[in-house]
Design a protein around this motif. Structure first.
Motif, mmCIF file in Angstrom:
data_model
loop_
_atom_site.group_PDB
_atom_site.id
_atom_site.type_symbol
_atom_site.label_atom_id
_atom_site.label_comp_id
_atom_site.label_asym_id
_atom_site.label_seq_id
_atom_site.Cartn_x
_atom_site.Cartn_y
_atom_site.Cartn_z
ATOM 1 N N GLY A 80 -46.540 14.266 35.926
ATOM 2 C CA GLY A 80 -47.124 13.081 36.814
ATOM 3 C C GLY A 80 -48.195 12.246 36.215
ATOM 4 N N HIS A 81 -48.631 12.692 34.745
ATOM 5 C CA HIS A 81 -49.512 11.925 34.150
ATOM 6 C C HIS A 81 -48.790 11.256 32.932
ATOM 7 C CE1 HIS A 81 -52.665 12.370 37.170
ATOM 8 N NE2 HIS A 81 -52.198 13.619 37.079
ATOM 9 N N MET A 82 -47.511 11.448 32.833
ATOM 10 C CA MET A 82 -46.797 11.079 31.776
ATOM 11 C C MET A 82 -46.785 9.520 31.796
ATOM 12 S SD MET A 82 -42.795 11.754 30.709
ATOM 13 C CE MET A 82 -41.940 11.233 32.231
ATOM 14 N N LEU B 296 -53.546 1.886 38.035
ATOM 15 C CA LEU B 296 -54.566 2.954 37.801
ATOM 16 C C LEU B 296 -54.397 4.194 38.400
ATOM 17 C CD1 LEU B 296 -57.637 3.355 36.605
ATOM 18 C CD2 LEU B 296 -58.615 2.530 38.682
ATOM 19 N N CYS B 297 -54.524 5.303 37.900
ATOM 20 C CA CYS B 297 -54.025 6.731 38.070
ATOM 21 C C CYS B 297 -55.373 7.317 38.451
ATOM 22 C CB CYS B 297 -53.563 7.304 37.070
ATOM 23 S SG CYS B 297 -52.966 9.100 37.653
ATOM 24 N N ARG B 298 -55.481 8.481 39.151
ATOM 25 C CA ARG B 298 -56.588 9.249 39.677
ATOM 26 C C ARG B 298 -57.224 9.918 38.457
ATOM 27 N NH1 ARG B 298 -55.388 13.422 43.959
ATOM 28 N NH2 ARG B 298 -53.286 13.411 42.973
ATOM 29 N N CYS B 299 -56.293 9.875 37.303
ATOM 30 C CA CYS B 299 -56.840 10.636 36.215
ATOM 31 C C CYS B 299 -57.624 9.841 35.317
ATOM 32 C CB CYS B 299 -55.715 11.359 35.384
ATOM 33 S SG CYS B 299 -54.630 10.091 34.355
ATOM 34 N N GLY B 300 -57.695 8.680 35.615
ATOM 35 C CA GLY B 300 -58.409 7.576 34.802
ATOM 36 C C GLY B 300 -57.630 6.567 34.159
ATOM 37 N N GLY C 238 -51.167 3.442 34.222
ATOM 38 C CA GLY C 238 -49.684 3.484 34.290
ATOM 39 C C GLY C 238 -48.815 4.750 34.264
ATOM 40 N N CYS C 239 -49.634 5.776 34.897
ATOM 41 C CA CYS C 239 -49.122 7.268 34.900
ATOM 42 C C CYS C 239 -47.903 7.312 36.020
ATOM 43 C CB CYS C 239 -50.089 8.130 35.333
ATOM 44 S SG CYS C 239 -51.459 8.540 34.257
ATOM 45 N N VAL C 240 -46.918 8.142 35.933
ATOM 46 C CA VAL C 240 -45.943 8.395 36.988
ATOM 47 C C VAL C 240 -46.451 8.395 38.173
ATOM 48 C CG1 VAL C 240 -44.288 9.776 37.570
ATOM 49 C CG2 VAL C 240 -44.063 9.468 35.224
HETATM 50 ZN ZN LIG Z 1 -52.609 10.032 35.449
#
Ligand SMILES: [Zn+2]
Length: 406
Positions: free
Chosen positions: A243-245, A253-257, A260-262
């Motif tokens: 998911g965060h690849m 922007l992803c939730r992980c900060g 461009g994450c999947v």
């Molecule tokens: Zn992410």
């Protein structure tokens, strides 16, 4: 290794083989145990005697149909030997289950997830497991194994949740909170790893030549579990951080900060953001109710251009991601699960388009894709498969089961 140590090891391995045969096949006679484990009759007798002496298994006698002759003796795990607690953490609830030593479900209840710090959450899980014991009128010390799962990044070695969609970066060390109250071993798994484990157990041996499989979970977050054959029907199961690849450098922007994450394109919040043309650097919604995504899907099916684009983009990113997995590990069948499966009609074509963009799929063909809507059952089956075999291992290796006279 000394001769005594190696005899001991063989004895432990044989005990585990017998327990695993009983778990897989249920009640077994002496003859069936010998056949299924490939052990000599005398070895089977010695081990069943030992396992019975330590109350790990018990026997029942079945009178022959004719009513004459010696009764048939069947062995099975002793249901009262000990219990397994299973804790499934999802984005809005926690489910607690108690299972006996034969794998039978004894009790289950769910609770809304309290919002708060990691510390209060860990405390709530502790109270939930203690309640499992009191509801079934067993002592906390009768629980021999606690199996916990969550989405997100887990460190299995320390049973610590290092990042999760529900708690963010608040690290949660389950072993520290639970250990003082139980003698149970405490394990923590990524949820999609368990789904892959369950699919492996269900599919092993069913199809010729399938040596690996992937479980892809679609929902607010995106999970991946991969099971790869390591011989004797067993698999090495892992949960790569799919998911965060990275999908696109400096992307949405992803939730992980990260950017461009999947997940930033395929998670429910990514789909919502694209459908409403919200700038991709907008901080993602913490939680998107399924009903919201249903609305976007209905609008996409009715021909709304941006809604359809949001799903198409999600599908392409998923397809690209899967093709990267195949490039690294070879092609494998994919089982799609999670709440996002209900939108698969909108994703299917673009997932395929995303996959055929790489040579591994262009040359090798599209993988088989199967929809598994019931993610909860998969996760629970995965818990059971791993919990019982690990519990058997912990008991046998701890020397709790030792030969007479030693
Ligand atoms: Zn992410």
């Amino acid at each position: 290794m000394s001769a005594i140590a190696s005899t001991e090891l063989v004895r432990q391995q044989n005990s585990l083989r017998m327990l695993s045969a009983l778990r897989r096949h249920g009640n077994l006679s002496h003859t069936a145990l010998a056949e299924l484990t490939g052990l000599a009759s005398a070895t089977v007798s010695a081990i069943t005697a030992e396992l019975e002496r330590f109350s790990l298994i018990e026997r029942t006698e079945q009178q022959a149909a004719s009513g004459r002759g010696r009764p048939r003796v069947l062995f099975q795990p002793n249901s009262r030997f000990g219990y397994v607690a299973v804790v499934v953490i999802s984005s809005d609830a926690v489910q607690y289950s108690l299972v006996d030593f034969t794998g039978k479900l004894m009790d289950r209840f769910g609770e809304g997830r309290s919002s708060g710090t990691s510390e209060t959450f860990a405390q709530a899980v502790l109270e939930g497991v203690l309640r499992l014991a009191s509801r079934s009128k067993i002592a906390p010390s009768d629980i021999l194994h606690i199996s916990i799962s969550s989405k997100g990044l887990v460190d299995p070695a320390s049973a610590t949740l290092t990042w999760s969609p529900v708690l963010g970066e608040g690290q949660l060390d389950f072993r520290r909170t639970l250990s003082p109250h139980f003698r149970a071993q405490i394990y923590l798994y990524n949820e999609t790893l368990l789904a892959a484990e369950a699919l492996w157990m269900r599919n092993r041996g069913r199809e010729e030549g399938v040596t690996s499989l992937a479980a892809l979970s679609l929902g607010h977050s995106i999970g991946l579990g991969v099971a790869r054959d390591i011989g004797e029907g067993r698999a090495d199961v892992s949960a790569p951080n799919f998911g965060h690849m990275l999908n696109v450098p400096d992307g949405a922007l992803c939730r992980c900060g990260a950017k461009g994450c999947v997940e930033a394109y395929c998670g429910f919040y990514g789909i919502l953001r694209a459908a409403f043309e919200v700038p991709t650097n907008t901080i993602p919604a913490k939680f998107v109710p399924l009903a919201e995504v249903e609305k976007i899907a209905a609008s996409a099916r009715a021909g709304n251009r941006m809604a359809a684009f949001a799903f198409r983009q999600a599908g392409l990113v998923l397809g690209n991601g899967l093709s990267r997995l195949f490039s690294l590990h070879g092609p494998m069948p994919v089982f799609v699960t999670g709440p996002g499966t209900r939108f698969f009609d909108l994703l299917k074509a673009s997932i395929q388009d995303g996959m055929v963009q790489t040579s591994v799929v262009r040359m090798g063909g599209l993988p088989q894709i199967t929809i598994e809507p019931d993610e909860q059952s998969l996760v629970f089956d995965g818990h059971m498969g791993l919990a019982l075999s690990r519990l058997d291992g912990d008991i046998v290796m701890s020397g709790m089961v030792a030969p007479q006279g030693s």
